[in-house]
Design a protein around this motif. Structure first.
Motif, PDB file in Angstrom:
ATOM      1  N   GLY A 271       0.738  -1.261  -0.011  1.00 18.46           N
ATOM      2  CA  GLY A 271       0.054  -0.023  -0.131  1.00 18.46           C
ATOM      3  C   GLY A 271       0.574   1.464  -0.112  1.00 18.46           C
ATOM      4  O   GLY A 271       0.244   2.223  -0.059  1.00 18.46           O
ATOM      5  N   GLN A 272       1.995   1.043  -0.004  1.00 15.98           N
ATOM      6  CA  GLN A 272       3.057   2.249   0.229  1.00 15.98           C
ATOM      7  C   GLN A 272       3.234   3.164  -1.086  1.00 15.98           C
ATOM      8  O   GLN A 272       3.097   2.322  -2.173  1.00 15.98           O
ATOM      9  CB  GLN A 272       4.442   1.922   0.466  1.00 15.98           C
ATOM     10  CG  GLN A 272       5.276   3.117   0.800  1.00 15.98           C
ATOM     11  CD  GLN A 272       6.672   2.591   1.046  1.00 15.98           C
ATOM     12  OE1 GLN A 272       7.048   1.523   0.830  1.00 15.98           O
ATOM     13  NE2 GLN A 272       7.341   3.666   1.331  1.00 15.98           N
ATOM     14  N   LYS A 273       2.998   4.483  -1.287  1.00 12.53           N
ATOM     15  CA  LYS A 273       3.290   5.213  -2.374  1.00 12.53           C
ATOM     16  C   LYS A 273       4.523   5.967  -2.289  1.00 12.53           C
ATOM     17  O   LYS A 273       5.066   6.456  -1.226  1.00 12.53           O
ATOM     18  CB  LYS A 273       2.462   6.249  -2.502  1.00 12.53           C
ATOM     19  CG  LYS A 273       0.633   5.880  -2.411  1.00 12.53           C
ATOM     20  CD  LYS A 273       0.503   4.944  -3.712  1.00 12.53           C
ATOM     21  CE  LYS A 273      -0.881   4.603  -3.507  1.00 12.53           C
ATOM     22  NZ  LYS A 273      -1.515   3.701  -4.630  1.00 12.53           N
ATOM     23  N   GLU A 283       6.652   4.719 -12.035  1.00  9.57           N
ATOM     24  CA  GLU A 283       5.512   3.982 -11.272  1.00  9.57           C
ATOM     25  C   GLU A 283       5.552   3.988  -9.430  1.00  9.57           C
ATOM     26  O   GLU A 283       6.864   3.724  -9.055  1.00  9.57           O
ATOM     27  CB  GLU A 283       5.367   2.449 -11.481  1.00  9.57           C
ATOM     28  CG  GLU A 283       4.369   1.691 -10.708  1.00  9.57           C
ATOM     29  CD  GLU A 283       3.021   1.969 -10.809  1.00  9.57           C
ATOM     30  OE1 GLU A 283       2.206   2.666  -9.756  1.00  9.57           O
ATOM     31  OE2 GLU A 283       2.584   1.910 -12.146  1.00  9.57           O
ATOM     32  N   ARG A 284       4.683   5.043  -9.022  1.00 13.12           N
ATOM     33  CA  ARG A 284       4.599   5.109  -7.899  1.00 13.12           C
ATOM     34  C   ARG A 284       4.102   4.456  -6.502  1.00 13.12           C
ATOM     35  O   ARG A 284       4.387   4.543  -5.398  1.00 13.12           O
ATOM     36  CB  ARG A 284       4.163   6.604  -7.537  1.00 13.12           C
ATOM     37  CG  ARG A 284       4.458   7.664  -8.543  1.00 13.12           C
ATOM     38  CD  ARG A 284       5.930   7.921  -8.826  1.00 13.12           C
ATOM     39  NE  ARG A 284       6.511   8.826  -7.673  1.00 13.12           N
ATOM     40  CZ  ARG A 284       7.706   9.198  -7.646  1.00 13.12           C
ATOM     41  NH1 ARG A 284       8.499   8.868  -8.682  1.00 13.12           N
ATOM     42  NH2 ARG A 284       8.290   9.734  -6.470  1.00 13.12           N
ATOM     43  N   ASP A 285       3.245   3.549  -7.398  1.00 13.60           N
ATOM     44  CA  ASP A 285       2.683   2.521  -6.396  1.00 13.60           C
ATOM     45  C   ASP A 285       3.431   1.295  -5.847  1.00 13.60           C
ATOM     46  O   ASP A 285       3.709   0.375  -6.989  1.00 13.60           O
ATOM     47  CB  ASP A 285       1.275   2.006  -7.090  1.00 13.60           C
ATOM     48  CG  ASP A 285       0.390   1.069  -6.219  1.00 13.60           C
ATOM     49  OD1 ASP A 285       0.188   1.485  -5.044  1.00 13.60           O
ATOM     50  OD2 ASP A 285       0.125   0.129  -6.517  1.00 13.60           O
ATOM     51  N   SER A 287       2.522  -1.543  -4.458  1.00  9.55           N
ATOM     52  CA  SER A 287       1.920  -2.655  -4.443  1.00  9.55           C
ATOM     53  C   SER A 287       1.890  -3.072  -5.951  1.00  9.55           C
ATOM     54  O   SER A 287       1.947  -4.420  -6.249  1.00  9.55           O
ATOM     55  CB  SER A 287       0.456  -2.521  -3.916  1.00  9.55           C
ATOM     56  OG  SER A 287       0.335  -2.269  -2.727  1.00  9.55           O
ATOM     57  N   THR A 288       2.032  -2.347  -6.830  1.00  3.82           N
ATOM     58  CA  THR A 288       1.967  -2.787  -8.293  1.00  3.82           C
ATOM     59  C   THR A 288       3.368  -3.074  -8.583  1.00  3.82           C
ATOM     60  O   THR A 288       3.444  -4.229  -9.395  1.00  3.82           O
ATOM     61  CB  THR A 288       1.766  -1.294  -9.374  1.00  3.82           C
ATOM     62  OG1 THR A 288       0.381  -0.838  -8.979  1.00  3.82           O
ATOM     63  CG2 THR A 288       1.793  -1.759 -10.681  1.00  3.82           C
TER      64      THR A 288
END
Length: 538
Positions: A271-273, A283-285, A287-288
């Motif tokens: 869940g961290q950004k 890509e800042r996510d 979880s991705t």
């Protein structure tokens, strides 16, 4: 020295003979020339037209009568595995494996079952070209020792932290030399305690050392930027399999693998950004990024996929009456990194998470093996601050919160597990870990602790395998740690290169007769740094 009839001797003699038969040099050779090959048919087809196996062969997730065999081709093809209990492959079994397609980066695995307990299994891997079914790759050979029986000693190695801080494969220096050193200890299996790659670390062609000389890295496109796409992460794992020492080791020693943070990004949590201070990522996510990283990790390792939970990293391996190994996952279920001082064990304070905590308790309770080794990717009492620029000061990454008092935050899970072990009188639990880039041995003593409701136990730290050396870290006193050994000086300059030889691993050896477990810590050349005999509680 192994006798000529021992499984370990037969295993290594087989690989030496196989390599000699194929004209392969096993020491000091560049990447692809150092892979042990055997039994290659007459070259009816040009080698360049055959499927190639650029990442060698590997076994892993071995338990009782099962083992995963892994390899990777360079094109659409079908994996074929031959295996036998003798090095001549008499009465060999042949297993048609899965297709290796672009969707798995041409990696494939088979799960061998019904293997002979306590015996060496020899295997050969070929890939059959889909477009030209009569064309096969040259075979690559490996071997592994199946656990079983109380008559045989068990030896295992453990470490972590590989290709970090920009220290990559320097072939002129000898590459990942520690793998060759560990191979000479003839372990039955190797616990890789995480940071198997540094997806957030770029490897430059040259790094100037303090003495003015240049460290020269092998470089690839994937290691020339931070990893974000699936192919980026695949390239990170493929990079480490360019090292001849690791290929040779992987062909002889099964891997048990877990992950830590650098498989995704430094100190990440679900869940961290990624904050604005970090400029390298599009890509800042997190979880991705973690989805891509985990898929690549499973593609490039001999994981046994759990059908009911195909992405599960935590698992256990039974090695018979002497040993059971429990691999933890301290990434997938954790709450956000914080000041780590929650007074109640909620999801915010989770490290293992409720389901995994229940699993490890019940798995330990059911175990009938003398020794229970818990492989944790982070140490219990060494304080690991989260120093990323996008988190507040006073944020912690591991279990400990550096307040030395009663358990708070993630320490609540440790206290809960340790109390359960004591309440149920679960004997002979030993922890092994890595992450902090130095080696140590710590004995946890209730009489020195703020929380006292536990049985004394040992924790051993290995690493780095091939990365910058750091530390030593501060110690949180909540669980009464008595640090018996640290492998580096307290005033050491940080991020020391592998050329300074401060790379470390551990070895555990269980004597089948006495059931004594001897744990030792070693440097890159195999020198004994610390050794202790642990006598089993009965």
């Amino acid at each position: 020295m192994s006798s000529s009839n021992s499984p370990a001797f037969k295993r290594r003699n087989f690989l030496r003979t196989a390599a000699a038969g194929a004209g392969v040099l096993l020491t000091g050779a560049p990447l692809h020339k150092a892979i042990a090959q055997s039994g290659a048919p007459a070259l009816v087809t040009s080698d360049r037209l055959r499927p190639q196996l650029p990442s060698g062969v590997m076994s892993g997730d071995i338990t009782r009568d099962k083992a995963i065999i892994w390899s990777r081709a360079d094109r659409p093809s079908r994996m074929v595995v031959e295996y036998a209990s003798n090095e001549n492959f008499q009465d060999a079994h042949t297993l048609q494996g899965p297709l290796a397609l672009s969707g798995s980066d041409y990696s494939a695995r088979v799960d061998l079952t019904g293997l002979p307990s306590g015996q060496t299994v020899f295997y050969r891997v070929r890939f059959q070209d889909i477009q030209n079914p009569s064309v096969y790759s040259a075979p690559l050979s490996g071997s592994l020792l199946i656990p079983g029986g109380a008559e045989r000693d068990i030896t295992f190695a453990f470490s972590g932290d590989e290709a970090g801080q920009g220290w990559g494969i320097n072939e002129a220096w000898g590459g990942y030399r520690i793998y060759e050193t560990m191979r000479r200890f003839k372990p039955d299996f190797f616990i890789h305690s995480g940071d198997q790659i540094y997806a957030d670390g770029v490897i430059e062609k040259e790094v100037r050392l303090d003495d003015g000389t240049l460290w020269q890295n092998l470089v690839t496109p994937a290691k020339s930027k931070v990893a974000e796409t699936l192919d980026d992460y695949r390239g990170n794992f493929a990079y480490n399999l360019l090292d001849a020492n690791k290929l040779r080791f992987a062909a002889e020693v099964p891997f048990l693998v877990q992950w830590d943070d650098h498989e995704v990004r430094n100190n990440w949590y679900p869940g961290q950004k990624i904050g604005a201070a970090e400029k390298r990522y599009q890509e800042r996510d997190l979880s991705t990024l973690a989805v891509n990283a985990k898929r690549a990790m499973f593609e490039y390792n001999p994981f046994r996929i759990e059908p009911s939970d195909p992405e599960r990293v935590y698992r256990m391996f039974n090695y018979g009456p002497l040993l059971e190994v429990f691999m933890l996952d301290e990434r997938s279920y954790r709450g956000a990194n914080s000041s780590n001082r929650q007074g109640v064990l909620t999801q915010d304070a989770a490290f293992l998470g409720a389901a995994q905590l229940r699993w490890i308790k019940q798995a330990l309770l059911r175990s009938r093996s003398t020794w229970k080794v818990i492989a944790s990717d982070m140490p219990i009492s060494i304080v690991v601050p989260d120093l990323n620029p996008d988190v507040p000061q006073g944020t912690f990454e591991a279990w400990a919160n550096n307040d030395h008092g009663k358990p708070l935050g993630r320490e609540l899970e440790v206290a809960d597990l340790l109390k359960f072990i004591k309440q149920h009188d679960i004997k002979n639990v030993v922890w092994v870990t890595a992450d902090v880039h130095y080696a140590s041995a710590t004995y946890y003593m209730p009489e020195k602790a703020s929380f006292t409701d536990f049985k004394p136990f040992w924790e051993f730290v290995g690493g780095p395998l091939h990365a910058g050396t750091f530390g030593p870290g501060e110690i949180d006193r909540t669980f009464g740690p008595d640090v018996r050994y640290v492998s580096i000086p307290s005033d050491m300059k940080q991020n020391r290169p592998p050329s300074e030889l401060l790379q470390f691993f551990g070895v555990g050896k269980i004597d089948a007769k006495s059931k004594v477990m001897t744990v030792s810590l070693h440097d890159i050349d195999g020198k004994d740094l610390f050794k202790i005999d642990l006598h089993p509680e009965v």
